[in-house]
Design a protein around this motif. Structure first.
Motif, PDB file in Angstrom:
ATOM      1  N   THR A   1      28.250  15.488   8.437  1.00 41.31           N
ATOM      2  CA  THR A   1      29.141  16.615   8.677  1.00 41.31           C
ATOM      3  C   THR A   1      28.892  17.641   7.585  1.00 41.31           C
ATOM      4  OG1 THR A   1      30.799  15.186   9.686  1.00 41.31           O
ATOM      5  CG2 THR A   1      31.551  17.346   8.920  1.00 41.31           C
TER       6      THR A   1
ATOM      7  N   GLN B   1      32.826  23.707  10.426  1.00 41.21           N
ATOM      8  CA  GLN B   1      31.954  22.562  10.194  1.00 41.21           C
ATOM      9  C   GLN B   1      31.435  21.990  11.495  1.00 41.21           C
ATOM     10  OE1 GLN B   1      34.603  20.262   7.650  1.00 41.21           O
ATOM     11  NE2 GLN B   1      34.885  18.768   9.275  1.00 41.21           N
TER      12      GLN B   1
ATOM     13  N   THR C   1      29.457  18.210  12.934  1.00 40.59           N
ATOM     14  CA  THR C   1      28.941  16.864  12.678  1.00 40.59           C
ATOM     15  C   THR C   1      27.717  16.668  13.540  1.00 40.59           C
ATOM     16  OG1 THR C   1      31.132  15.995  12.155  1.00 40.59           O
ATOM     17  CG2 THR C   1      29.432  14.377  12.757  1.00 40.59           C
TER      18      THR C   1
ATOM     19  N   SER D   1      24.760  10.106  10.834  1.00 33.99           N
ATOM     20  CA  SER D   1      25.682  11.217  11.076  1.00 33.99           C
ATOM     21  C   SER D   1      25.899  11.965   9.777  1.00 33.99           C
ATOM     22  CB  SER D   1      27.036  10.708  11.573  1.00 33.99           C
ATOM     23  OG  SER D   1      26.905  10.173  12.868  1.00 33.99           O
TER      24      SER D   1
END
Length: 151
Positions: A68, A53, A55, A66
């Motif tokens: 993720t 992953q 962000t 933001s």
């Protein structure tokens, strides 16, 4: 309500090269320079892979946001899927597909995006703006990939 759209881009790259470039965090940041998008956690440079992953932090509509996302499906070099884990949407899913052009000289990259806006019933109003805005961002990113595939 789920909003869906699709973008198709022809690239002067093989499907394998297009697949690789689409997973490149640095190339993504270069393509999103106008929104000051930066990878700030998780995989922050190089290539992101299955189950990993990232962000992202960026400015959209004058607001810092933001998000993720995680690579939730991976079938090299044909397809991968990234989905929001945390962020501004109720849900966000982006399918990336790669296939050879009919003449075999390039790749057709298809982006299938579906999302649900935040804010419940008020989100329907946001969806009217977000759909075209996100399509524009993906088309700009794909134009950046296309430019990098000609040299």
């Amino acid at each position: 309500m789920v909003v869906r759209f699709e973008c198709r881009t022809v690239l002067a790259l093989s499907p394998s090269e297009a697949f690789e470039r689409s997973l490149d965090i640095d190339l993504h940041m270069a393509s999103m320079a106008r929104s000051r998008e930066r990878a700030v956690a998780g995989v922050t440079s190089g290539r992101i892979g299955p189950g990993e992953q990232v962000t992202w932090r960026a400015w959209h509509f004058g607001v810092p946001l933001s998000m993720t996302s995680r690579i939730t499906a991976y079938d090299e070099p044909r397809c991968f899927i990234d989905e929001q884990v945390r962020g501004p949407f109720r849900s966000f899913r982006h399918v990336h597909r790669f296939e050879p052009t009919a003449d075999g000289t390039g790749a057709i990259m298809t982006d299938e995006v579906e999302f649900v806006a935040p804010f419940g019933p008020l989100g329907r109003i946001a969806e009217v703006v977000l759909g075209p805005y996100l399509r524009h961002l993906i088309e700009a990113r794909n134009a950046h990939l296309a430019e990098r595939g000609t040299g």
